[in-house]
Design a protein around this motif. Structure first.
Motif, PDB file in Angstrom:
ATOM      1  N   ARG A   1      53.304  28.638  90.096  1.00  0.00           N
ATOM      2  CA  ARG A   1      54.709  28.290  89.895  1.00  0.00           C
ATOM      3  C   ARG A   1      55.147  28.643  88.466  1.00  0.00           C
ATOM      4  NH1 ARG A   1      55.025  23.225  92.322  1.00  0.00           N
ATOM      5  NH2 ARG A   1      55.098  24.401  94.237  1.00  0.00           N
ATOM      6  N   GLY A   2      56.277  29.366  88.375  1.00  0.00           N
ATOM      7  CA  GLY A   2      56.819  29.748  87.079  1.00  0.00           C
ATOM      8  C   GLY A   2      56.228  31.022  86.495  1.00  0.00           C
ATOM      9  N   ARG A   3      55.280  31.638  87.193  1.00  0.00           N
ATOM     10  CA  ARG A   3      54.644  32.864  86.694  1.00  0.00           C
ATOM     11  C   ARG A   3      55.229  34.087  87.385  1.00  0.00           C
ATOM     12  NH1 ARG A   3      48.357  32.352  86.183  1.00  0.00           N
ATOM     13  NH2 ARG A   3      48.839  34.024  84.760  1.00  0.00           N
ATOM     14  N   ARG A   4      55.100  35.226  86.744  1.00  0.00           N
ATOM     15  CA  ARG A   4      55.497  36.489  87.370  1.00  0.00           C
ATOM     16  C   ARG A   4      54.530  36.771  88.513  1.00  0.00           C
ATOM     17  NH1 ARG A   4      59.402  38.920  84.925  1.00  0.00           N
ATOM     18  NH2 ARG A   4      59.835  38.488  82.752  1.00  0.00           N
TER      19      ARG A   4
ATOM     20  N   ASN B   1      54.915  39.474  90.954  1.00  0.00           N
ATOM     21  CA  ASN B   1      54.822  40.837  91.488  1.00  0.00           C
ATOM     22  C   ASN B   1      53.415  41.400  91.385  1.00  0.00           C
ATOM     23  OD1 ASN B   1      57.052  41.903  92.821  1.00  0.00           O
ATOM     24  ND2 ASN B   1      58.189  42.060  90.913  1.00  0.00           N
ATOM     25  N   ARG B   2      52.739  41.116  90.326  1.00  0.00           N
ATOM     26  CA  ARG B   2      51.374  41.657  90.170  1.00  0.00           C
ATOM     27  C   ARG B   2      50.394  41.029  91.152  1.00  0.00           C
ATOM     28  NH1 ARG B   2      49.634  38.958  84.410  1.00  0.00           N
ATOM     29  NH2 ARG B   2      50.546  36.946  84.870  1.00  0.00           N
ATOM     30  N   PHE B   3      50.767  39.897  91.748  1.00  0.00           N
ATOM     31  CA  PHE B   3      49.921  39.231  92.739  1.00  0.00           C
ATOM     32  C   PHE B   3      50.391  39.494  94.172  1.00  0.00           C
ATOM     33  CE2 PHE B   3      49.903  36.310  89.004  1.00  0.00           C
ATOM     34  CZ  PHE B   3      48.577  36.496  88.631  1.00  0.00           C
ATOM     35  N   ARG B   4      51.353  40.410  94.349  1.00  0.00           N
ATOM     36  CA  ARG B   4      51.990  40.634  95.650  1.00  0.00           C
ATOM     37  C   ARG B   4      50.981  40.883  96.774  1.00  0.00           C
ATOM     38  NH1 ARG B   4      56.945  41.625  97.534  1.00  0.00           N
ATOM     39  NH2 ARG B   4      57.821  41.624  95.461  1.00  0.00           N
TER      40      ARG B   4
ATOM     41  N   ASN C   1      60.794  29.707  91.679  1.00  0.00           N
ATOM     42  CA  ASN C   1      60.575  29.498  90.247  1.00  0.00           C
ATOM     43  C   ASN C   1      59.940  30.691  89.547  1.00  0.00           C
ATOM     44  OD1 ASN C   1      61.547  26.766  89.773  1.00  0.00           O
ATOM     45  ND2 ASN C   1      59.979  26.185  91.239  1.00  0.00           N
ATOM     46  N   ALA C   2      59.656  31.750  90.293  1.00  0.00           N
ATOM     47  CA  ALA C   2      59.072  32.950  89.684  1.00  0.00           C
ATOM     48  C   ALA C   2      60.160  33.688  88.907  1.00  0.00           C
ATOM     49  CB  ALA C   2      58.493  33.861  90.750  1.00  0.00           C
ATOM     50  N   PRO C   3      59.856  34.161  87.698  1.00  0.00           N
ATOM     51  CA  PRO C   3      60.858  34.876  86.914  1.00  0.00           C
ATOM     52  C   PRO C   3      61.198  36.253  87.492  1.00  0.00           C
ATOM     53  CG  PRO C   3      58.822  34.621  85.658  1.00  0.00           C
ATOM     54  CD  PRO C   3      58.639  33.925  86.960  1.00  0.00           C
ATOM     55  N   ASP C   4      60.323  36.818  88.327  1.00  0.00           N
ATOM     56  CA  ASP C   4      60.630  38.085  88.979  1.00  0.00           C
ATOM     57  C   ASP C   4      60.990  37.817  90.438  1.00  0.00           C
ATOM     58  OD1 ASP C   4      58.018  37.279  89.446  1.00  0.00           O
ATOM     59  OD2 ASP C   4      57.138  39.258  89.258  1.00  0.00           O
ATOM     60  N   ARG C   5      61.632  38.758  91.102  1.00  0.00           N
ATOM     61  CA  ARG C   5      62.111  38.555  92.461  1.00  0.00           C
ATOM     62  C   ARG C   5      61.023  38.931  93.468  1.00  0.00           C
ATOM     63  NH1 ARG C   5      64.791  34.979  91.248  1.00  0.00           N
ATOM     64  NH2 ARG C   5      64.372  34.571  93.426  1.00  0.00           N
TER      65      ARG C   5
END
Length: 59
Positions: free
Chosen positions: A15-18, A20-23, A48-52
């Motif tokens: 929660r709260g982390r970017r 996309n790198r974990f997609r 809550n992720a800063p990226d979409r």
């Protein structure tokens, strides 16, 4: 019970982390039967992720 605790911890830790790198890891995790108890936390974690990464909710 430990599965639920472990999955809840994983969702909370992201929660709260970017994300996309974990997609690809998240895609596999979402499809795993062991992760189903934590699925209710997924919308909050993605929101809550800063990226979409909202498209992961459609899986």
């Amino acid at each position: 019970m430990s599965e639920i605790t472990g999955n809840s911890t994983a969702a909370s830790a992201l929660r709260g982390r970017r994300l996309n790198r974990f997609r690809s890891a998240l895609t596999g995790l979402i499809g795993a039967p062991a992760f189903r108890p934590a699925l209710p936390q997924l919308p909050s974690t993605l929101e809550n992720a800063p990226d979409r990464v909202d498209d992961l909710l459609l899986m």
